[in-house]
Design an enzyme around this catalytic site. Structure first.
Site, PDB file in Angstrom:
ATOM      1  N   PRO A   2     121.040  27.198  -8.899  1.00  0.00           N
ATOM      2  CG  PRO A   2     122.251  25.896 -10.413  1.00  0.00           C
ATOM      3  CD  PRO A   2     122.270  26.435  -9.029  1.00  0.00           C
ATOM      4  CD  GLU A   3     115.020  29.291  -8.019  1.00  0.00           C
ATOM      5  OE1 GLU A   3     113.811  29.189  -8.290  1.00  0.00           O
ATOM      6  OE2 GLU A   3     115.509  30.253  -7.399  1.00  0.00           O
ATOM      7  NE  ARG A 277     116.631  30.770   0.614  1.00  0.00           N
ATOM      8  CZ  ARG A 277     116.583  29.974  -0.468  1.00  0.00           C
ATOM      9  NH1 ARG A 277     115.985  28.815  -0.416  1.00  0.00           N
ATOM     10  NH2 ARG A 277     117.165  30.346  -1.600  1.00  0.00           N
TER      11      ARG A 277
END
Ligand SMILES: [Zn+2]
Length: 290
Positions: A2-3, A277
């Site tokens: 979660p950000e 990423r």
């Protein structure tokens, strides 16, 4: 993971659901997820009321009315889900595995005097919840290092540019993901912000001009505010405090959109790798700067 928008959504949900409630019982199953002793729990948690709920970066802080706080980091698979009469059972868009709580992944269970409960679930056990004096929170290593909150009204374009000066030689995406530069931006919102600002993620910080910085500053705030409005992004295990999912990803322009067409220029979105990423870009709107 979660950000910022997801954690903010959980914090807002908890604020609506648990503030003012009185803790009568706490159970926990695993010292890694909740390291406090039974003595601390009995002395400083049981009997206390929930005074407020805050967020700092990706951390949720539940303040008790006895000057102690619960600090929680959801990490990869953490969830904080409330169940009370108002939302127990039918009518909610919960996953089956959340319909009945506790589940095997429940690490902490907090029971309130009205019979409602707060569950901290974490399948992979990277997340944690800690009880500590409120005054000590600011001294936790995480809080000493973490950068400013990008959505605060007081966080200006000048502050934004200033924070990146410490990472001149980095690729802009790596700098955006660095929590010591600014707080809370992870992979989804880094990709979405860079697309919106029309900046290639490999661009070095030192080669961005002031108009690019301005576009990026506005893009970061825009995409994260939009996501909060949509209840966050549910990419894997994230759920809000009611156990429901967020739908920001329906509005995403590049994240996990490889193969579909850029909403701005019609070119095909591609997936590449930057800063270790998976990274999604429009190769036409986002050119590497020479
Ligand atoms: Zn494009």
């Amino acid at each position: 993971m979660p950000e910022l928008p997801e954690v903010e959504t959980v914090a807002r949900g908890l604020r609506r659901l648990i503030v003012g409630k009185n803790i009568v019982k706490v159970s926990h199953d695993n010292a890694k997820s909740f390291p406090n002793s039974l003595v601390e729990v009995n002395n400083f948690m049981v009997g206390a009321n929930i005074g407020g709920v805050r967020r700092r970066a990706k951390v949720i802080i539940i303040d008790l009315d006895d000057s102690w706080s619960l600090v929680a980091h959801l990490k990869m698979t953490g969830q904080m889900v409330y169940r009370g009469e108002e939302n127990w059972g039918a009518g909610h868009p919960n996953d089956d595995f959340l319909a009945e709580l506790p589940v095997r992944a429940t690490r902490v269970q907090i029971e309130f005097s009205d019979g409602s409960k707060l569950f901290f679930n974490d399948q992979r056990k990277f997340g944690w919840m800690k009880l500590l004096p409120t005054a000590e929170i600011k001294n936790m290593p995480f809080f000493i290092k973490v950068g400013p909150e990008p959505l605060e009204d007081s966080f200006t374009l000048e502050n934004f540019i200033d924070r990146f000066k410490r990472k001149k030689r980095s690729a802009i995406k790596a700098a955006l993901l660095d929590q010591s530069v600014i707080a809370g931006v992870g992979n989804i919102y880094a990709d979405e912000s860079l697309w919106r600002a029309q900046i290639h993620p490999e661009t070095r910080v030192e080669s961005l001009d002031s108009s690019e910085f301005k576009r990026l500053y506005e893009a970061v705030r825009y995409v994260m505010n939009l996501s909060i409005e949509k209840g966050g992004s549910t990419a894997r295990n994230y759920v809000n405090a009611d156990g429901g999912k967020g739908n920001y990803l329906d509005y995403a322009n590049v994240f996990r959109k490889e193969g579909s067409l850029c909403a701005r220029c019609g070119s095909e979105i591609i997936k590449t790798r930057v800063a270790g990423r998976g990274t999604h870009i429009c190769p036409v709107c986002q050119k590497v700067k020479a």
